[in-house]
Write a protein that holds these residues in place. Structure first.
Motif, PDB file in Angstrom:
ATOM      1  N   VAL A 156       5.569   0.658  44.338  1.00  0.00           N
ATOM      2  CA  VAL A 156       4.978  -0.196  43.302  1.00  0.00           C
ATOM      3  C   VAL A 156       3.611   0.332  42.886  1.00  0.00           C
ATOM      4  O   VAL A 156       2.795   0.734  43.719  1.00  0.00           O
ATOM      5  N   ILE A 157       3.390   0.318  41.573  1.00  0.00           N
ATOM      6  CA  ILE A 157       2.067   0.593  41.005  1.00  0.00           C
ATOM      7  C   ILE A 157       1.630  -0.667  40.272  1.00  0.00           C
ATOM      8  O   ILE A 157       2.298  -1.104  39.337  1.00  0.00           O
ATOM      9  N   LEU A 158       0.528  -1.251  40.700  1.00  0.00           N
ATOM     10  CA  LEU A 158      -0.030  -2.395  39.975  1.00  0.00           C
ATOM     11  C   LEU A 158      -0.884  -1.851  38.834  1.00  0.00           C
ATOM     12  O   LEU A 158      -1.784  -1.031  39.072  1.00  0.00           O
ATOM     13  N   GLY A 174      -1.811  -8.720  48.174  1.00  0.00           N
ATOM     14  CA  GLY A 174      -1.187  -9.432  49.298  1.00  0.00           C
ATOM     15  C   GLY A 174       0.169 -10.017  48.924  1.00  0.00           C
ATOM     16  O   GLY A 174       1.150  -9.864  49.662  1.00  0.00           O
ATOM     17  N   LYS A 175       0.211 -10.647  47.756  1.00  0.00           N
ATOM     18  CA  LYS A 175       1.476 -11.255  47.307  1.00  0.00           C
ATOM     19  C   LYS A 175       2.549 -10.192  47.068  1.00  0.00           C
ATOM     20  O   LYS A 175       3.724 -10.394  47.370  1.00  0.00           O
ATOM     21  N   THR A 176       2.125  -9.057  46.521  1.00  0.00           N
ATOM     22  CA  THR A 176       3.084  -7.982  46.248  1.00  0.00           C
ATOM     23  C   THR A 176       3.616  -7.420  47.567  1.00  0.00           C
ATOM     24  O   THR A 176       4.813  -7.158  47.707  1.00  0.00           O
ATOM     25  N   GLN A 177       2.708  -7.293  48.553  1.00  0.00           N
ATOM     26  CA  GLN A 177       3.153  -6.801  49.870  1.00  0.00           C
ATOM     27  C   GLN A 177       4.210  -7.735  50.457  1.00  0.00           C
ATOM     28  O   GLN A 177       5.218  -7.287  51.005  1.00  0.00           O
ATOM     29  N   THR A 178       3.994  -9.030  50.315  1.00  0.00           N
ATOM     30  CA  THR A 178       4.956 -10.012  50.827  1.00  0.00           C
ATOM     31  C   THR A 178       6.296  -9.858  50.114  1.00  0.00           C
ATOM     32  O   THR A 178       7.359  -9.878  50.742  1.00  0.00           O
ATOM     33  N   LYS A 182      10.752  -7.793  51.624  1.00  0.00           N
ATOM     34  CA  LYS A 182      12.176  -8.166  51.565  1.00  0.00           C
ATOM     35  C   LYS A 182      13.049  -7.004  51.086  1.00  0.00           C
ATOM     36  O   LYS A 182      14.264  -7.137  51.022  1.00  0.00           O
ATOM     37  N   HIS A 183      12.450  -5.898  50.716  1.00  0.00           N
ATOM     38  CA  HIS A 183      13.231  -4.819  50.101  1.00  0.00           C
ATOM     39  C   HIS A 183      13.214  -3.565  50.972  1.00  0.00           C
ATOM     40  O   HIS A 183      12.156  -2.965  51.185  1.00  0.00           O
ATOM     41  N   VAL A 184      14.409  -3.174  51.423  1.00  0.00           N
ATOM     42  CA  VAL A 184      14.496  -2.052  52.364  1.00  0.00           C
ATOM     43  C   VAL A 184      14.075  -0.723  51.746  1.00  0.00           C
ATOM     44  O   VAL A 184      13.605   0.166  52.455  1.00  0.00           O
ATOM     45  N   PRO A 188       5.908   1.503  51.601  1.00  0.00           N
ATOM     46  CA  PRO A 188       4.934   0.504  52.044  1.00  0.00           C
ATOM     47  C   PRO A 188       3.590   0.543  51.302  1.00  0.00           C
ATOM     48  O   PRO A 188       2.917  -0.481  51.205  1.00  0.00           O
ATOM     49  N   GLU A 189       3.217   1.693  50.758  1.00  0.00           N
ATOM     50  CA  GLU A 189       1.889   1.786  50.105  1.00  0.00           C
ATOM     51  C   GLU A 189       1.964   1.387  48.638  1.00  0.00           C
ATOM     52  O   GLU A 189       2.757   1.924  47.865  1.00  0.00           O
TER      53      GLU A 189
END
Ligand code: GDP
Length: 216
Positions: A156-158, A174-178, A182-184, A188-189
């Motif tokens: 993911v790129i915000l 934080g919300k994006t990490q949460t 759920k996605h295998v 992680p970064e």
């Protein structure tokens, strides 16, 4: 200097060097049969319409108009391919989640993208752009599910981080990490960018470069 820092510096420098080379538009593919036949590794940029995808690709490559905005008529439903210095292909997926999109168009997008994700053995990673002001939406979750299913690694790129205060930025990260937990297939970064202010571009260049053929 710690080893990790030196390692990071080397990756940033490799990214800078690769993206200083020419990046050229190859073709726009409206169907699977038109995808370029290439042995090069590939990365793909995906995201909702208006997420800032064209701005980011243009900022990364230092060009004004390499990637056209998803609002450009005619280019909207095509997968656009760019060749970065014969080291990696960059695919720009058509934006999704456009509010007024007719059902037929959404269906066509989904079929084309599913076929693309399943049929590209050299696809190393999808860079999934999320507008930092809006966070992960239902249709982002849908594409993340598709990526999980196709076992395609995604990161993911915000985008548009210049629009947020520091506290808002921390909350959305934080919300994006949460959401990603759920996605295998999720990397992680999370990367954070502002094309407008040039923030985080070096890190995205380094991430793409880590997947490219080395410069000889
Ligand atoms: P696309 O539809 O995903 O290709 O999005 P565009 O790149 O065309 O950008 C959509 C809108 O967001 C445009 O009005 C851009 O000027 C704006 N935009 C893109 N990136 C940024 C950014 O980093 N910061 C801010 N503030 N606006 C941006």
């Amino acid at each position: 200097m710690r080893d990790a820092e030196r390692h990071d510096d080397q990756e940033l420098e490799a990214g800078r060097l690769l993206f200083s080379r020419p990046c050229t538009f190859m073709l726009g593919a409206a169907q699977l049969s038109q995808l370029p036949d290439s042995d090069l590794p590939e990365v793909c940029f995906a995201g909702r319409s208006n997420v800032g995808k064209s701005s980011l690709i243009n900022a990364l490559t230092g060009t004004q108009s390499l990637a056209r905005t998803s609002n450009t008529p005619g280019r909207t439903q095509e997968l656009n391919f760019f060749n970065l210095a014969e080291r990696i292909l960059i695919c720009d997926l058509p934006g999704y989640g456009y509010a007024q999109a007719p059902k037929e168009r959404v269906k066509r997008w989904t079929m084309l993208v599913k076929d693309y994700l399943r049929g590209r053995p050299n696809l190393r990673r999808v860079l999934l752009l999320i507008d930092s002001r809006h966070g992960v939406k239902d249709n982002d979750h849908e594409i993340m599910d598709m990526l999980d299913e196709a076992a395609v690694n995604f990161q993911v790129i915000l985008t548009k981080m210049d629009k947020l205060k520091v506290s808002e930025a921390e909350t959305i990260i934080g919300k994006t990490q949460t959401a990603l937990a759920k996605h295998v297939a999720a990397h992680p970064e999370i990367l954070t960018t502002s094309s407008e202010k040039g923030l985080g571009l070096a890190e995205v260049r380094a991430a793409v470069t880590s997947l490219a053929l080395p410069l000889s």
